[in-house]
Design a protein around this motif. Sequence first.
Motif, PDB file in Angstrom:
ATOM      1  N   ALA A 108      25.644 -86.674  11.719  1.00  0.00           N
ATOM      2  CA  ALA A 108      25.402 -85.926  10.480  1.00  0.00           C
ATOM      3  C   ALA A 108      24.307 -86.590   9.654  1.00  0.00           C
ATOM      4  CB  ALA A 108      26.687 -85.827   9.664  1.00  0.00           C
ATOM      5  N   HIS A 109      24.284 -87.924   9.633  1.00  0.00           N
ATOM      6  CA  HIS A 109      23.234 -88.631   8.897  1.00  0.00           C
ATOM      7  C   HIS A 109      21.876 -88.487   9.571  1.00  0.00           C
ATOM      8  CE1 HIS A 109      25.077 -90.887   5.523  1.00  0.00           C
ATOM      9  NE2 HIS A 109      26.195 -90.617   6.187  1.00  0.00           N
ATOM     10  N   ASP A 110      21.883 -88.163  10.835  1.00  0.00           N
ATOM     11  CA  ASP A 110      20.621 -87.920  11.532  1.00  0.00           C
ATOM     12  C   ASP A 110      20.117 -86.507  11.262  1.00  0.00           C
ATOM     13  OD1 ASP A 110      18.529 -88.664  13.447  1.00  0.00           O
ATOM     14  OD2 ASP A 110      19.466 -87.176  14.760  1.00  0.00           O
ATOM     15  N   ARG A 111      21.031 -85.550  11.182  1.00  0.00           N
ATOM     16  CA  ARG A 111      20.645 -84.145  11.010  1.00  0.00           C
ATOM     17  C   ARG A 111      20.475 -83.743   9.541  1.00  0.00           C
ATOM     18  NH1 ARG A 111      22.279 -80.362  15.659  1.00  0.00           N
ATOM     19  NH2 ARG A 111      22.384 -81.807  17.425  1.00  0.00           N
ATOM     20  N   ILE A 112      21.254 -84.293   8.658  1.00  0.00           N
ATOM     21  CA  ILE A 112      21.186 -84.092   7.204  1.00  0.00           C
ATOM     22  C   ILE A 112      21.680 -82.718   6.757  1.00  0.00           C
ATOM     23  CG2 ILE A 112      19.743 -84.196   5.136  1.00  0.00           C
ATOM     24  CD1 ILE A 112      20.054 -86.854   6.622  1.00  0.00           C
ATOM     25  N   GLU A 113      21.234 -81.659   7.397  1.00  0.00           N
ATOM     26  CA  GLU A 113      21.608 -80.318   6.955  1.00  0.00           C
ATOM     27  C   GLU A 113      21.460 -79.325   8.095  1.00  0.00           C
ATOM     28  OE1 GLU A 113      18.841 -78.724   3.996  1.00  0.00           O
ATOM     29  OE2 GLU A 113      17.315 -80.108   4.734  1.00  0.00           O
ATOM     30  N   THR A 114      22.125 -78.199   7.961  1.00  0.00           N
ATOM     31  CA  THR A 114      21.971 -77.109   8.918  1.00  0.00           C
ATOM     32  C   THR A 114      20.618 -76.456   8.703  1.00  0.00           C
ATOM     33  OG1 THR A 114      24.350 -76.667   9.051  1.00  0.00           O
ATOM     34  CG2 THR A 114      22.878 -74.861   9.643  1.00  0.00           C
TER      35      THR A 114
END
Length: 483
Positions: A108-114
């Motif tokens: 999640a910290h790599d992607r940050i947001e959808t």
Amino acid sequence: MRRGQMHMSPDALDALLKGLQQLRAELKASTDFPVHVLEAAEAAKAAVRLPDKDATHLPLFTIDPPTSKDLDQAMFLERRSGGGYRVHYAIADVAAFVKAGSPLDAEAHDRIETLYFPDLKVPLHPPSISEGPASLLPGQIVPALLWQHDLDADGNVTDSTVSRAKVRSRAKLDYNGVQQDIDAGTAEEPVALLREIGKLREAVEAARGGVSVNLPDQEVTLKDGSFRLSYVKALPVEGWNEQISLMTGMAAARIMLDSGTGILRTQKEQTDERVVRRVHGIAKFLGIDWKPGVSYAALVNSLDPADHKHMAFLSEATAMLLKAEYTTFRDRQIPDHTGHAAIAAPYTYCTAPLRRLIDRYTGELCVAACAGRVPPSWVVEALNCLPCDMARGKGKVADRRAVDLAEAAVLKNRVGEVFAGLVINTDAEDDNPKEGMVQLTEPAVMGRITAGARLHLGESVQAKLTRADPFFSGKNKILFNAV
């Protein structure tokens, strides 16, 4: 601000699929998750524990696009005895599944947001969680952060609190259906109250000087070999629904400020006169009558985003006038500036944890504060890093690049034509004053421009279209040359 989505007809999507795939490759946006993250998701589902507090008696409902499965919010609205309203607002409890330091947390910290694209979305969390036991889908009992807002008869919030609870949504509604039922007078009272409360909150917003913009969805179609870009105006119910989310974000900000630890979405008024003059110039160029003495908020609230020229102004002026950032604080060291200029109040993100990283943290801070507890150490320890993490989000870039692709498709048969334009940005700061951005009046699109002489902000130019290629590798799919 409601962010409009881009849609494409099947024929347009087939023709532009290569460009969308290219865009995702450039952004390194993949729908696939590593095997170890998927395995961690399955383990998290098996280990989740429901809260002791039982709120399954509340007949909650969600309002989302028909195909959505990652449902962050559910609500139940009622009148209070003696006057006023009570809003029950359940937010998906992502922290019940995503533990600090876990593979899910790292991902999640790599992607940050959808990220949203016309043909698909690139989710923040594995769909086995975000479209399953963490989602507020109807009929399933799930953990949630349950907000309760009490409002007076004028729509002012008198009290807000949040706690963990297990909830069960009763119905998955969509915007068109809700709008039709409300307009026809057939909506059940908890749904019909959304209009009543939403309009009151819009009036409260206007009174405090807030800016509310519900950008329309954009639709790309292909007919007789030519692409067309049109706008689908947002329904009133989308604005009323947004008011419930905004109300919760303001309540969360106030709770964190009172507790002395938190993270806000802050925004200062633009004071650079050069930028202000440039925005006024764009308004004049696009034929928008910005009368002396009229505030930016009042102007924005008077515009119709379904109008191409108004949409162009809103997109560019919002970016230039209102620069938002994240502000953290702890140990009651409250920063000097805590407000959000567009909202005209302190504000934070907290209502979309399935789709945005920061909301998981703000939710935890508010739950702890309302319970009179010290916030979890994993939340406090992350505060200093969260602004940098969120700055890595690619959502706005993905949105802008998708629009560029669509606009390039619309213009691709008009290469060689000359258009009237306004220089809205230059690369003078990079010692390259002969390049910048140009805003056209018709069609109301933006593109990169080069010139043989120095470009000046706010000058009118004749711009010859030299490239409009939706499949061009890079961000400058549209290119003009000043003539």
